[in-house]
Design a protein around this motif. Structure first.
Motif, PDB file in Angstrom:
ATOM      1  N   LEU A 125       0.852  -1.192   0.000  1.00 12.90           N
ATOM      2  CA  LEU A 125       0.000   0.000   0.000  1.00 12.90           C
ATOM      3  C   LEU A 125       0.886   1.240   0.000  1.00 12.90           C
ATOM      4  N   HIS A 126       0.607   2.151  -0.926  1.00  9.14           N
ATOM      5  CA  HIS A 126       1.307   3.435  -1.006  1.00  9.14           C
ATOM      6  C   HIS A 126       0.400   4.478  -0.339  1.00  9.14           C
ATOM      7  N   ALA A 127       0.483   4.585   0.983  1.00 10.17           N
ATOM      8  CA  ALA A 127      -0.387   5.492   1.727  1.00 10.17           C
ATOM      9  C   ALA A 127      -0.223   6.918   1.205  1.00 10.17           C
ATOM     10  N   THR A 128      -1.334   7.555   0.880  1.00  7.45           N
ATOM     11  CA  THR A 128      -1.309   8.846   0.191  1.00  7.45           C
ATOM     12  C   THR A 128      -2.052   9.885   1.009  1.00  7.45           C
ATOM     13  N   LEU A 129      -1.358  10.981   1.339  1.00  6.31           N
ATOM     14  CA  LEU A 129      -1.926  12.007   2.215  1.00  6.31           C
ATOM     15  C   LEU A 129      -1.650  13.423   1.726  1.00  6.31           C
ATOM     16  N   ALA A 181      -1.884  16.464  -1.653  1.00  6.56           N
ATOM     17  CA  ALA A 181      -2.548  16.884  -2.884  1.00  6.56           C
ATOM     18  C   ALA A 181      -1.737  16.383  -4.085  1.00  6.56           C
ATOM     19  N   PRO A 182      -2.411  16.173  -5.215  1.00  5.21           N
ATOM     20  CA  PRO A 182      -3.778  16.551  -5.577  1.00  5.21           C
ATOM     21  C   PRO A 182      -4.810  15.453  -5.358  1.00  5.21           C
ATOM     22  N   PHE A 183      -4.657  14.676  -4.321  1.00  5.68           N
ATOM     23  CA  PHE A 183      -5.568  13.559  -4.061  1.00  5.68           C
ATOM     24  C   PHE A 183      -6.505  13.911  -2.914  1.00  5.68           C
ATOM     25  N   SER A 184      -7.609  13.163  -2.841  1.00  9.92           N
ATOM     26  CA  SER A 184      -8.643  13.408  -1.836  1.00  9.92           C
ATOM     27  C   SER A 184      -8.703  12.248  -0.851  1.00  9.92           C
ATOM     28  N   PRO A 185      -9.108  12.507   0.387  1.00  8.07           N
ATOM     29  CA  PRO A 185      -9.207  11.435   1.380  1.00  8.07           C
ATOM     30  C   PRO A 185     -10.403  10.525   1.129  1.00  8.07           C
ATOM     31  N   LEU A 186     -10.325   9.331   1.678  1.00  5.14           N
ATOM     32  CA  LEU A 186     -11.454   8.411   1.640  1.00  5.14           C
ATOM     33  C   LEU A 186     -12.460   8.719   2.736  1.00  5.14           C
ATOM     34  N   THR A 187     -12.004   9.354   3.833  1.00  2.24           N
ATOM     35  CA  THR A 187     -12.862   9.626   4.985  1.00  2.24           C
ATOM     36  C   THR A 187     -13.414  11.044   4.917  1.00  2.24           C
ATOM     37  N   LEU A 188     -14.707  11.178   5.126  1.00  2.00           N
ATOM     38  CA  LEU A 188     -15.365  12.473   4.974  1.00  2.00           C
ATOM     39  C   LEU A 188     -14.919  13.491   6.008  1.00  2.00           C
ATOM     40  N   GLN A 189     -14.563  13.010   7.224  1.00  2.00           N
ATOM     41  CA  GLN A 189     -14.246  13.948   8.308  1.00  2.00           C
ATOM     42  C   GLN A 189     -12.795  14.414   8.284  1.00  2.00           C
ATOM     43  N   PHE A 190     -11.991  13.942   7.358  1.00  2.00           N
ATOM     44  CA  PHE A 190     -10.549  14.229   7.394  1.00  2.00           C
ATOM     45  C   PHE A 190     -10.270  15.732   7.332  1.00  2.00           C
ATOM     46  N   GLY A 203      -9.311  23.080  -0.468  1.00  3.64           N
ATOM     47  CA  GLY A 203     -10.122  22.890  -1.660  1.00  3.64           C
ATOM     48  C   GLY A 203     -10.631  21.471  -1.812  1.00  3.64           C
ATOM     49  N   GLY A 204     -10.882  20.796  -0.700  1.00  2.53           N
ATOM     50  CA  GLY A 204     -11.378  19.436  -0.741  1.00  2.53           C
ATOM     51  C   GLY A 204     -10.312  18.379  -0.945  1.00  2.53           C
ATOM     52  N   LEU A 205      -9.070  18.808  -1.061  1.00  2.00           N
ATOM     53  CA  LEU A 205      -7.948  17.898  -1.280  1.00  2.00           C
ATOM     54  C   LEU A 205      -7.041  17.878  -0.054  1.00  2.00           C
ATOM     55  N   PHE A 206      -6.194  16.845   0.040  1.00  8.54           N
ATOM     56  CA  PHE A 206      -5.135  16.855   1.035  1.00  8.54           C
ATOM     57  C   PHE A 206      -4.286  18.113   0.852  1.00  8.54           C
ATOM     58  N   LEU A 207      -3.547  18.495   1.900  1.00  8.83           N
ATOM     59  CA  LEU A 207      -2.633  19.623   1.786  1.00  8.83           C
ATOM     60  C   LEU A 207      -1.492  19.303   0.819  1.00  8.83           C
ATOM     61  N   PRO A 208      -0.951  20.314   0.148  1.00  9.69           N
ATOM     62  CA  PRO A 208       0.275  20.094  -0.623  1.00  9.69           C
ATOM     63  C   PRO A 208       1.406  19.634   0.301  1.00  9.69           C
ATOM     64  N   LEU A 209       2.400  18.980  -0.275  1.00  4.20           N
ATOM     65  CA  LEU A 209       3.471  18.363   0.501  1.00  4.20           C
ATOM     66  C   LEU A 209       4.148  19.345   1.451  1.00  4.20           C
ATOM     67  N   ALA A 210       4.558  20.515   0.962  1.00  8.60           N
ATOM     68  CA  ALA A 210       5.306  21.459   1.796  1.00  8.60           C
ATOM     69  C   ALA A 210       4.471  21.901   2.998  1.00  8.60           C
ATOM     70  N   GLN A 211       3.173  22.149   2.776  1.00  2.32           N
ATOM     71  CA  GLN A 211       2.313  22.572   3.885  1.00  2.32           C
ATOM     72  C   GLN A 211       2.124  21.458   4.902  1.00  2.32           C
ATOM     73  N   ILE A 255       0.229  13.730 -16.561  1.00  5.06           N
ATOM     74  CA  ILE A 255       0.589  15.148 -16.737  1.00  5.06           C
ATOM     75  C   ILE A 255      -0.282  16.038 -15.857  1.00  5.06           C
ATOM     76  N   ALA A 256      -1.552  15.685 -15.722  1.00  4.57           N
ATOM     77  CA  ALA A 256      -2.477  16.506 -14.932  1.00  4.57           C
ATOM     78  C   ALA A 256      -2.223  16.406 -13.436  1.00  4.57           C
ATOM     79  N   LEU A 257      -1.590  15.321 -12.982  1.00  4.95           N
ATOM     80  CA  LEU A 257      -1.495  15.066 -11.548  1.00  4.95           C
ATOM     81  C   LEU A 257      -0.098  15.184 -10.958  1.00  4.95           C
ATOM     82  N   ASP A 258       0.942  15.028 -11.762  1.00  2.60           N
ATOM     83  CA  ASP A 258       2.260  14.851 -11.180  1.00  2.60           C
ATOM     84  C   ASP A 258       3.326  15.524 -12.035  1.00  2.60           C
TER      85      ASP A 258
END
Length: 297
Positions: free
Chosen positions: A69-73, A75-84, A89-97, A247-250
């Motif tokens: 499993l490549h645990a992903t936390l 952006a530009p990806f979204s969590p599986l859990t609604l309360q996260f 903007g509905g996405l995980f924080l960018p890496l630096a943040q 290209i759109a994601l990475d």
């Protein structure tokens, strides 16, 4: 004189599920027995049933290959859990943040543990079993606060899995020239200590970090990655075919093509033979400390 036994290593292609082109490249390398592990992003856009079945089929023909499993936390990806939280903007924080917030201890560990548990459960639903190992996209498993949530979630849902630490074993004089890898060295020290306390196994050595945005000589880099890598050590790689989804994601695009081409080449086979390295399946590393020590963050 008896010849030295070959070093058994993990050569792990990260990011399965990121795009169809990345998935296809990884499957081809598994089929050709040029890699022996791949890490799956269950929140990626290319992780539908057909892509999962195709991966399971190619791994069935190469029993030396592990699936993690490549645990992903980030952006530009979204969590599986609604309360996260936190989100942007509905996405995980960018890496630096995310790294900054973790260093300042401003994260709620509970949100991360719940999300990681959900990603582990999603992997189980897709593959019908727990992952062989668990690591983190952009090395998030090493970050303060997140590492505790990560290890707790893995210990509960997949206690037989091993986890990825990213500390190198070379002398300090050989490590200081790569600031990114040096940061991973430092972050890995407390991660290893906590993994040992949780009775989770981890790889004793790591390589594969470099400046992905430069047009690097991957053949030369791989030679350096293998130098001094211990038995059961791990080299991460990021092969792929460039497509519109990628290209759109990475930002890592053309370099994935160069990695893929080298891993398919005769030059790669010659390199691992010269280095006395084998990609036969590696037994899980023993849980416990290794002789690496850095300042804890």
């Amino acid at each position: 004189m008896t010849a030295a036994a070959p070093r058994r290593i993990w050569l792990c292609a990260d990011d399965y599920g990121l795009s169809p082109g990345v998935n296809r490249a990884i499957r081809e390398l598994i089929a050709a027995r040029r890699i022996n592990a791949t890490s799956v992003m269950v929140v990626g856009p290319a992780i539908g049933r057909d892509e999962v079945d195709a991966l399971k089929a190619v791994v069935a023909d190469n029993p030396d290959c592990a699936i993690g499993l490549h645990a992903t936390l980030t952006a530009p990806f979204s969590p599986l859990t609604l309360q996260f939280r936190p989100l942007e903007g509905g996405l995980f924080l960018p890496l630096a943040q995310l790294l900054q917030q973790s260093m300042l201890r401003r994260l709620d560990r509970g949100f991360f543990r719940t999300e990681l548990a959900a990603q582990l459960a999603a992997f189980g639903n897709l593959f019908g079993r727990a992952p062989d190992y668990v690591d983190g996209h952009q090395h998030v498993q090493l970050f303060p606060q997140i590492r505790d949530a990560f290890l707790e979630a893995v210990a509960e849902a997949a206690p037989a899995a091993w986890v990825r630490q990213c500390g190198r074993m070379q002398p300090l004089s050989q490590r200081v020239a790569m600031p990114k890898a040096l940061l991973l060295d430092v972050l890995s020290s407390p991660f290893r200590a906590r993994a040992s306390r949780a009775a989770l196994a981890f790889n004793p050595g790591f390589a594969g970090a470099y400046d992905f945005l430069k047009q690097s000589d991957f053949a030369g880099l791989m030679r350096g990655f293998l130098d001094g890598l211990p038995d059961r050590g791990l080299v991460m790689c990021h092969p792929g075919y460039v497509d519109d989804t990628l290209i759109a994601l990475d930002p890592l695009t053309d370099q994935r093509e160069r990695e893929r081409a080298f891993l398919h080449s005769d030059a790669f086979v010659e390199l691992i033979e010269a280095q006395q390295v084998t990609l036969q399946r590696v037994a899980a590393p023993p849980a416990g400390p290794v002789s690496l020590s850095h300042t804890e963050i």
